[in-house]
Design a protein around this motif. Structure first.
Motif, mmCIF file in Angstrom:
data_model
loop_
_atom_site.group_PDB
_atom_site.id
_atom_site.type_symbol
_atom_site.label_atom_id
_atom_site.label_comp_id
_atom_site.label_asym_id
_atom_site.label_seq_id
_atom_site.Cartn_x
_atom_site.Cartn_y
_atom_site.Cartn_z
ATOM 1 N N GLN A 30 45.974 15.305 39.816
ATOM 2 C CA GLN A 30 46.216 15.067 41.225
ATOM 3 C C GLN A 30 47.708 15.221 41.512
ATOM 4 O O GLN A 30 48.546 14.993 40.656
ATOM 5 C CB GLN A 30 45.767 13.659 41.604
ATOM 6 N N THR A 31 48.025 15.623 42.719
ATOM 7 C CA THR A 31 49.416 15.793 43.096
ATOM 8 C C THR A 31 50.016 14.455 43.506
ATOM 9 O O THR A 31 49.307 13.476 43.726
ATOM 10 C CB THR A 31 49.528 16.789 44.263
ATOM 11 N N GLN A 32 51.336 14.424 43.621
ATOM 12 C CA GLN A 32 52.049 13.216 43.965
ATOM 13 C C GLN A 32 52.780 13.420 45.284
ATOM 14 O O GLN A 32 53.352 14.476 45.541
ATOM 15 C CB GLN A 32 53.042 12.850 42.853
ATOM 16 N N LEU A 33 52.780 12.381 46.106
ATOM 17 C CA LEU A 33 53.396 12.456 47.418
ATOM 18 C C LEU A 33 54.915 12.317 47.299
ATOM 19 O O LEU A 33 55.418 11.455 46.588
ATOM 20 C CB LEU A 33 52.847 11.340 48.315
ATOM 21 N N ARG A 34 55.646 13.176 47.997
ATOM 22 C CA ARG A 34 57.098 13.071 48.032
ATOM 23 C C ARG A 34 57.514 12.005 49.042
ATOM 24 O O ARG A 34 56.867 11.813 50.069
ATOM 25 C CB ARG A 34 57.739 14.397 48.448
ATOM 26 N N SER A 35 58.632 11.349 48.771
ATOM 27 C CA SER A 35 59.222 10.459 49.772
ATOM 28 C C SER A 35 59.846 11.307 50.873
ATOM 29 O O SER A 35 60.419 12.357 50.603
ATOM 30 C CB SER A 35 60.290 9.568 49.132
ATOM 31 N N ASP A 244 62.461 24.130 63.224
ATOM 32 C CA ASP A 244 63.499 24.167 62.205
ATOM 33 C C ASP A 244 62.946 23.886 60.815
ATOM 34 O O ASP A 244 63.436 24.444 59.828
ATOM 35 C CB ASP A 244 64.591 23.141 62.536
ATOM 36 N N LEU A 245 61.960 23.027 60.728
ATOM 37 C CA LEU A 245 61.445 22.628 59.422
ATOM 38 C C LEU A 245 59.981 22.245 59.550
ATOM 39 O O LEU A 245 59.594 21.530 60.479
ATOM 40 C CB LEU A 245 62.255 21.434 58.881
ATOM 41 N N VAL A 246 59.169 22.727 58.619
ATOM 42 C CA VAL A 246 57.773 22.300 58.490
ATOM 43 C C VAL A 246 57.622 21.611 57.143
ATOM 44 O O VAL A 246 57.934 22.191 56.092
ATOM 45 C CB VAL A 246 56.794 23.487 58.594
ATOM 46 N N LEU A 247 57.180 20.365 57.173
ATOM 47 C CA LEU A 247 56.859 19.607 55.968
ATOM 48 C C LEU A 247 55.353 19.707 55.776
ATOM 49 O O LEU A 247 54.580 19.109 56.524
ATOM 50 C CB LEU A 247 57.326 18.161 56.112
ATOM 51 N N LEU A 248 54.934 20.486 54.800
ATOM 52 C CA LEU A 248 53.580 21.021 54.713
ATOM 53 C C LEU A 248 52.745 20.324 53.643
ATOM 54 O O LEU A 248 53.232 20.012 52.561
ATOM 55 C CB LEU A 248 53.666 22.520 54.403
ATOM 56 N N ASP A 249 51.475 20.108 53.963
ATOM 57 C CA ASP A 249 50.516 19.597 52.985
ATOM 58 C C ASP A 249 50.173 20.717 52.005
ATOM 59 O O ASP A 249 49.287 21.529 52.253
ATOM 60 C CB ASP A 249 49.255 19.103 53.694
ATOM 61 N N ASN A 250 50.881 20.770 50.900
ATOM 62 C CA ASN A 250 50.677 21.840 49.911
ATOM 63 C C ASN A 250 49.847 21.377 48.721
ATOM 64 O O ASN A 250 50.033 21.843 47.597
ATOM 65 C CB ASN A 250 52.030 22.372 49.426
ATOM 66 N N THR A 251 48.902 20.462 48.957
ATOM 67 C CA THR A 251 48.034 19.984 47.880
ATOM 68 C C THR A 251 47.366 21.151 47.164
ATOM 69 O O THR A 251 47.287 21.172 45.927
ATOM 70 C CB THR A 251 46.968 19.036 48.453
ATOM 71 N N TYR A 252 46.890 22.128 47.918
ATOM 72 C CA TYR A 252 46.268 23.307 47.336
ATOM 73 C C TYR A 252 47.153 24.533 47.578
ATOM 74 O O TYR A 252 46.681 25.587 48.001
ATOM 75 C CB TYR A 252 44.873 23.515 47.925
ATOM 76 N N GLY A 253 48.436 24.384 47.290
ATOM 77 C CA GLY A 253 49.400 25.456 47.522
ATOM 78 C C GLY A 253 49.399 26.499 46.421
ATOM 79 O O GLY A 253 50.441 26.778 45.824
ATOM 80 N N ASP A 254 48.257 27.062 46.134
ATOM 81 C CA ASP A 254 48.141 28.108 45.122
ATOM 82 C C ASP A 254 47.083 29.096 45.608
ATOM 83 O O ASP A 254 46.018 28.675 46.083
ATOM 84 C CB ASP A 254 47.746 27.503 43.776
ATOM 85 N N GLY A 491 57.280 21.423 50.763
ATOM 86 C CA GLY A 491 55.997 20.822 50.415
ATOM 87 C C GLY A 491 56.042 19.307 50.433
ATOM 88 O O GLY A 491 57.017 18.697 49.986
ATOM 89 N N ASN A 492 54.972 18.685 50.923
ATOM 90 C CA ASN A 492 54.883 17.219 50.937
ATOM 91 C C ASN A 492 54.469 16.642 49.600
ATOM 92 O O ASN A 492 54.593 15.435 49.382
ATOM 93 C CB ASN A 492 53.874 16.763 52.002
ATOM 94 N N THR A 493 53.932 17.471 48.722
ATOM 95 C CA THR A 493 53.475 16.975 47.430
ATOM 96 C C THR A 493 54.184 17.719 46.308
ATOM 97 O O THR A 493 54.685 18.829 46.487
ATOM 98 C CB THR A 493 51.954 17.148 47.255
ATOM 99 N N ARG A 494 54.204 17.100 45.151
ATOM 100 C CA ARG A 494 54.762 17.735 43.958
ATOM 101 C C ARG A 494 53.803 17.527 42.799
ATOM 102 O O ARG A 494 53.022 16.573 42.775
ATOM 103 C CB ARG A 494 56.142 17.164 43.626
#
Length: 501
Positions: A30-35, A244-254, A491-494
């Motif tokens: 599972q991915t981890q949420l960024r602060s 200017d900036l999009v903070l994106l839900d990249n849970t499935y960023g592949d 990305g919002n997740t790492r």
């Protein structure tokens, strides 16, 4: 986000207009949420972050899933910060932390979807005191659009931030936020999936939530004509000026993650359930779900079998609270103002809350379909249930990680081909395989939808994995970013910190 400033991210990404994910998500973790903490002039704000930071004057909560509440408890110290969320999320949050409702120093305010509101952020510069001298009132913190210059005594150095909440389509109460102020124009998706924004569906969940009736999905011609997001399918607030900036839900960023729409996946789940119940009167179906989310799927199942799905008492009462909060929030919008600056209606007016009559926790129910926490829907645990009840058990796991649970050599490409054939994008006569390979991990046996599988060779119950995802697939993320064309994407997740990631 984290220790990197948005300005630095803007400088790094300004030259690039093509979306590239920061990291591919691992198939087995599972991915981890960024602060997320953003500066806004002399103040700042956080999204789904509950730690201490001297610049934070407000916290915006996207939804009430546990991974977005890490650090929050009934002993949380607000330090002058106001919490903003949807009415549904507030109701669910206070069910989880009832002690917050009685604390005078904790203020939780609701934001109606599609309405732009101007908020006052307290001065957090080094010259200001960290704790406000007096408690500000709701009226002083939440300003109507026509009162942005009405700043009271002691608030001359406060910063103004315009916020628009938008239905994120993830779970009951989930919203994305558009922020406009000295931070620039920043869009934070939170956990997000809106197939209608990407041209893959006509509504967020595939049916009209006002009438609880299914809507016809887009036909092949319309799907091909609107296969990508465009300014016509996005809310006007997101496209009226550059982001200017999009903070994106990249849970499935592949790129390997390709999912059908939730309407299509729900049809497959309902078909499996009806087929199981009709073929075996001694069979029960256990659907593994999160503690919050997939309510539209459960409602679709209830419509298909003609009776409410059985859930735990906690989930049932939480669904009632969510629906009541959604109705109250909708009534407030109707009673509110006819502000011309407010956005047009977008998304589900009930923010994904389960329609009344679709769930039950009554012990007298004869329904043979149960929705349980997904951790309990494994072959071994279902085998124990079958031994205890004397009934045959079939499990269904609706999750985007169905791709990840298959073998690494076959799953992504075979799965993508199966989804393509299911949606008519390749061979219409191909097998409509929505489950992953049968050569899966030991915890799962994946059945192919071309033929009904009633038993397994090892005697353990069968578990179908169907890609019903609450997070956007890669093609949907790419369509969104190409339509928005922001100056930067983050990305919002790492991925978890390990060598394989």
């Amino acid at each position: 986000p984290t220790s990197r400033s948005p300005q630095a991210a803007l400088r790094r990404e300004r030259a690039s207009s093509v979306f590239r994910p920061r990291a591919a998500m691992p198939a087995s973790s599972q991915t981890q949420l960024r602060s997320c903490v953003l500066r806004c002039g002399r103040s700042g704000f956080a999204v789904d972050y509950w730690g201490r930071n001297p610049c934070v004057g407000a916290v915006f909560l996207t939804h009430a899933h546990a991974d977005h509440l890490c650090g929050l408890s009934e002993a949380w110290e607000p330090d002058g910060r106001t919490v903003y969320c949807s009415s549904v999320t507030k109701a669910l949050l206070l069910r989880k932390f009832p002690g917050l409702a009685t604390r005078r120093d904790v203020r939780i305010e609701t934001l109606a979807p599609n309405a732009s509101v101007v908020l006052r952020l307290p001065d957090r510069s080094s010259a200001s005191t960290r704790t406000p001298k007096r408690q500000t009132t709701v009226a002083e913190t939440l300003l109507p659009n026509d009162s942005v210059n009405d700043i009271g005594e002691g608030h001359e150095n406060d910063e103004l931030l315009t916020v628009t909440a938008l239905d994120a389509g993830h779970c009951p109460g989930s919203v994305a936020f558009l922020f406009e102020g000295k931070c620039g124009r920043v869009f934070h998706t939170g956990d997000w999936r809106r197939e209608d924004w990407c041209g893959k569906a006509s509504t967020p969940f595939g049916y009209d939530t006002l009438t609880n009736q299914p809507r016809r999905p887009l036909n092949d011609e319309k799907r091909r004509a609107s296969s990508t997001a465009s300014t016509a399918t996005l809310p006007r607030c997101l496209t009226r000026a550059p982001l200017d900036l999009v903070l994106l839900d990249n849970t499935y960023g592949d790129p390997s993650y390709v999912f059908p729409t939730r309407h299509e996946a729900a049809s497959r789940v309902c078909g499996l359930i009806k087929q199981t119940l009709e073929k075996n009167e001694n069979a029960d179906v256990y659907v593994g779900v999160d503690s919050l989310g997939k309510e539209p799927l459960l409602a679709a199942i209830a419509r298909a079998i003609g009776e409410p799905v059985r859930v735990t008492p906690e989930r049932f009462h939480a669904s009632i609270a969510a629906l009541e909060a959604a109705k109250e929030g909708l009534d407030e919008v109707k009673r509110g103002d006819d502000d011309a600056d407010n956005e047009e209606s977008d998304g589900d007016p009930f923010l994904g809350a389960a329609p009344r009559g679709s769930l039950t926790c009554a012990s007298t129910s004869s329904c043979r379909v149960f929705a349980l926490p997904k951790q309990r829907v494994t072959r071994e645990k279902l085998a124990a249930v079958a031994a205890h009840t004397g009934r045959e058990i079939v499990g269904i796991l609706p999750t985007g990680w169905a791709v990840a649970n298959a073998t690494a050599t076959e799953a992504p490409n075979a799965f993508a081909r199966a989804v393509a054939s299911f949606r008519g994008e390749k061979n219409k006569n191909a097998a409509k395989t929505l489950s992953a390979s049968a050569k899966a991990r030991d915890d799962f046996t994946f059945a192919k939808s071309g033929a009904f599988v009633s038993e397994t060779t090892d005697g353990l119950p069968l578990v179908h994995a169907v890609p019903y995802s609450l997070h956007a697939s890669y093609d949907e993320l790419e369509a969104l970013v190409r339509a928005l064309r922001p100056r930067a994407v983050f990305g919002n997740t790492r991925a978890p910190r390990n060598s394989s990631s």
